[in-house]
Design an enzyme around this catalytic site. Structure first.
Site, PDB file in Angstrom:
ATOM      1  N   ASN A  13       0.823  -1.203   0.000  1.00  0.00           N
ATOM      2  CA  ASN A  13       0.000   0.000   0.000  1.00  0.00           C
ATOM      3  C   ASN A  13       0.865   1.264   0.000  1.00  0.00           C
ATOM      4  O   ASN A  13       1.574   1.556   0.961  1.00  0.00           O
ATOM      5  CB  ASN A  13      -0.888  -0.063   1.261  1.00  0.00           C
ATOM      6  CG  ASN A  13      -1.859   1.091   1.338  1.00  0.00           C
ATOM      7  OD1 ASN A  13      -1.490   2.229   1.069  1.00  0.00           O
ATOM      8  ND2 ASN A  13      -3.072   0.789   1.719  1.00  0.00           N
ATOM      9  N   GLY A  15       0.090   4.359   0.228  1.00  0.00           N
ATOM     10  CA  GLY A  15      -0.284   5.330   1.265  1.00  0.00           C
ATOM     11  C   GLY A  15       0.385   5.005   2.591  1.00  0.00           C
ATOM     12  O   GLY A  15       0.912   5.894   3.266  1.00  0.00           O
ATOM     13  N   LYS A  16       0.370   3.717   2.952  1.00  0.00           N
ATOM     14  CA  LYS A  16       1.008   3.296   4.213  1.00  0.00           C
ATOM     15  C   LYS A  16       2.506   3.576   4.162  1.00  0.00           C
ATOM     16  O   LYS A  16       3.108   4.011   5.131  1.00  0.00           O
ATOM     17  CB  LYS A  16       0.810   1.786   4.437  1.00  0.00           C
ATOM     18  CG  LYS A  16      -0.503   1.418   5.072  1.00  0.00           C
ATOM     19  CD  LYS A  16      -0.545  -0.071   5.414  1.00  0.00           C
ATOM     20  CE  LYS A  16      -1.959  -0.499   5.766  1.00  0.00           C
ATOM     21  NZ  LYS A  16      -2.109  -1.958   5.874  1.00  0.00           N
ATOM     22  N   ASP A  72      -1.493  -5.108  11.089  1.00  0.00           N
ATOM     23  CA  ASP A  72      -2.735  -5.809  10.829  1.00  0.00           C
ATOM     24  C   ASP A  72      -3.816  -5.067  11.593  1.00  0.00           C
ATOM     25  O   ASP A  72      -3.550  -4.542  12.681  1.00  0.00           O
ATOM     26  CB  ASP A  72      -2.651  -7.280  11.278  1.00  0.00           C
ATOM     27  CG  ASP A  72      -3.732  -8.110  10.596  1.00  0.00           C
ATOM     28  OD1 ASP A  72      -3.920  -7.960   9.370  1.00  0.00           O
ATOM     29  OD2 ASP A  72      -4.411  -8.903  11.271  1.00  0.00           O
ATOM     30  N   ASP A 160     -15.555   2.755   7.566  1.00  0.00           N
ATOM     31  CA  ASP A 160     -15.667   4.123   8.095  1.00  0.00           C
ATOM     32  C   ASP A 160     -17.062   4.759   7.973  1.00  0.00           C
ATOM     33  O   ASP A 160     -17.510   5.413   8.913  1.00  0.00           O
ATOM     34  CB  ASP A 160     -14.606   5.032   7.468  1.00  0.00           C
ATOM     35  CG  ASP A 160     -13.227   4.808   8.078  1.00  0.00           C
ATOM     36  OD1 ASP A 160     -13.161   4.346   9.233  1.00  0.00           O
ATOM     37  OD2 ASP A 160     -12.218   5.090   7.405  1.00  0.00           O
ATOM     38  N   HIS A 185      -6.999   4.040  15.752  1.00  0.00           N
ATOM     39  CA  HIS A 185      -6.255   2.869  16.193  1.00  0.00           C
ATOM     40  C   HIS A 185      -4.865   2.836  15.539  1.00  0.00           C
ATOM     41  O   HIS A 185      -3.855   2.628  16.193  1.00  0.00           O
ATOM     42  CB  HIS A 185      -7.070   1.621  15.833  1.00  0.00           C
ATOM     43  CG  HIS A 185      -7.562   1.573  14.405  1.00  0.00           C
ATOM     44  ND1 HIS A 185      -8.138   2.656  13.773  1.00  0.00           N
ATOM     45  CD2 HIS A 185      -7.521   0.586  13.469  1.00  0.00           C
ATOM     46  CE1 HIS A 185      -8.455   2.320  12.537  1.00  0.00           C
ATOM     47  NE2 HIS A 185      -8.081   1.079  12.315  1.00  0.00           N
ATOM     48  N   ARG A 186      -4.816   3.075  14.216  1.00  0.00           N
ATOM     49  CA  ARG A 186      -3.540   2.987  13.488  1.00  0.00           C
ATOM     50  C   ARG A 186      -2.612   4.130  13.891  1.00  0.00           C
ATOM     51  O   ARG A 186      -1.417   3.935  14.087  1.00  0.00           O
ATOM     52  CB  ARG A 186      -3.807   3.019  11.978  1.00  0.00           C
ATOM     53  CG  ARG A 186      -2.645   2.528  11.136  1.00  0.00           C
ATOM     54  CD  ARG A 186      -3.020   2.336   9.679  1.00  0.00           C
ATOM     55  NE  ARG A 186      -4.048   1.339   9.513  1.00  0.00           N
ATOM     56  CZ  ARG A 186      -5.351   1.598   9.345  1.00  0.00           C
ATOM     57  NH1 ARG A 186      -5.798   2.834   9.273  1.00  0.00           N
ATOM     58  NH2 ARG A 186      -6.219   0.627   9.240  1.00  0.00           N
TER      59      ARG A 186
HETATM   60  P1  IMP Z   1      -5.558  -5.486   6.853  1.00  0.00           P
HETATM   61  O1  IMP Z   1      -5.125  -4.734   5.641  1.00  0.00           O
HETATM   62  O2  IMP Z   1      -5.340  -6.942   6.801  1.00  0.00           O
HETATM   63  O3  IMP Z   1      -5.037  -4.866   8.107  1.00  0.00           O
HETATM   64  O4  IMP Z   1      -7.166  -5.385   6.861  1.00  0.00           O
HETATM   65  C1  IMP Z   1      -7.775  -4.358   7.489  1.00  0.00           C
HETATM   66  C2  IMP Z   1      -9.274  -4.343   7.186  1.00  0.00           C
HETATM   67  O5  IMP Z   1      -9.936  -3.897   8.361  1.00  0.00           O
HETATM   68  C3  IMP Z   1      -9.611  -3.326   6.101  1.00  0.00           C
HETATM   69  O6  IMP Z   1      -9.732  -3.926   4.854  1.00  0.00           O
HETATM   70  C4  IMP Z   1     -10.935  -2.761   6.581  1.00  0.00           C
HETATM   71  O7  IMP Z   1     -11.978  -3.588   6.186  1.00  0.00           O
HETATM   72  C5  IMP Z   1     -10.815  -2.832   8.106  1.00  0.00           C
HETATM   73  N1  IMP Z   1     -10.208  -1.590   8.659  1.00  0.00           N
HETATM   74  C6  IMP Z   1      -9.037  -1.483   9.334  1.00  0.00           C
HETATM   75  N2  IMP Z   1      -8.783  -0.197   9.674  1.00  0.00           N
HETATM   76  C7  IMP Z   1      -9.819   0.514   9.182  1.00  0.00           C
HETATM   77  C8  IMP Z   1     -10.108   1.917   9.190  1.00  0.00           C
HETATM   78  O8  IMP Z   1      -9.362   2.779   9.695  1.00  0.00           O
HETATM   79  N3  IMP Z   1     -11.251   2.260   8.572  1.00  0.00           N
HETATM   80  C9  IMP Z   1     -12.090   1.369   7.996  1.00  0.00           C
HETATM   81  N4  IMP Z   1     -11.856   0.068   7.937  1.00  0.00           N
HETATM   82  C10 IMP Z   1     -10.724  -0.370   8.534  1.00  0.00           C
END
Ligand code: IMP
Length: 201
Positions: A13, A15-16, A72, A160, A185-186
């Site tokens: 990603n 953006g990350k 995650d 969101d 959270h992030r």
């Molecule tokens: P990851 O990329 O495996 O960490 O999956 C995270 C998933 O959790 C995303 O695809 C979203 O569905 C949900 N998620 C995590 N953080 C957010 C956020 O800040 N906003 C909305 N959905 C989130």
């Protein structure tokens, strides 16, 4: 001045990567996406955020020989016993996307009264010095909200538009990105990581 320490981010990603680079470059790290080393995405076989973040970081560290950072995250809904949790991105099954995941969430909560739709986002960020690091740095953040059945707002992503914040009287999709970062959270987990790398704790 010492040469920057290369660090691989276990994510594709952009953006990350940008967000992390801005925070970690001042600490002497040079960030690289795992795609620059053709590292394939690790299968997220864990049942907890911590396990999945470690699996991703270990995969990147092992295939590049560099220290690695992985995250995650997901949403836990109390009325669904914590689901979708680590399965947030895959909630609606094969072909899952934000629209389908949100539609399923609303369907499952339609008969649940508003005051029992409490939920929280969780994020875990892991830093591993090398693939066999026995004590990774593990940083966690959580953000409380409630699921609203009517979507509101166009910012953010994922759940969101349905994540209602009593404190702000809006959803997290109605916050501007800086404000979301400050509360989320992030954002919490990231700031913790920066502090721990800065102080070596
Ligand atoms: P990851 O990329 O495996 O960490 O999956 C995270 C998933 O959790 C995303 O695809 C979203 O569905 C949900 N998620 C995590 N953080 C957010 C956020 O800040 N906003 C909305 N959905 C989130």
């Amino acid at each position: 001045m010492a040469a920057p320490q290369k660090l691989v981010i276990a994510s594709g990603n952009a953006g990350k990567l940008r967000e992390l680079s801005a925070l970690l470059e001042p600490l002497g790290f040079e960030l690289h996406a795992q795609s620059e080393f053709s590292v394939p995405e690790a299968e997220e076989t864990g049942t907890t955020f911590v396990e999945n973040a470690i699996i991703k970081a270990r995969n990147a560290a092992s295939l590049t020989g560099l220290p690695a950072v992985a995250d995650d995250s997901g949403i836990e809904v109390d009325a669904l016993d914590g689901a979708p949790g680590v399965y947030s991105a895959r909630f609606s099954g094969p072909g899952a996307d934000d629209a389908r995941n949100n539609a399923l969430l609303v369907e499952k909560l339609r008969s649940v009264p508003e005051d029992r739709r409490s939920a929280r986002y969780r994020a875990v960020i892991v830093y591993m010095r090398h693939a066999a690091d026995p004590s990774p740095i593990i940083c966690e953040g959580s953000w409380e909200g409630r699921i609203t059945l009517e979507p509101r707002g166009d910012n953010g992503f994922g759940y969101d538009p349905h994540f209602w914040l009593d404190s702000h009287g809006c959803t997290s999709a109605e916050l501007d990105p800086q404000e979301k970062n400050r509360l989320s959270h992030r954002g919490q987990a990231l700031r913790q990581l920066v502090e721990r790398l800065r102080t070596g704790s």
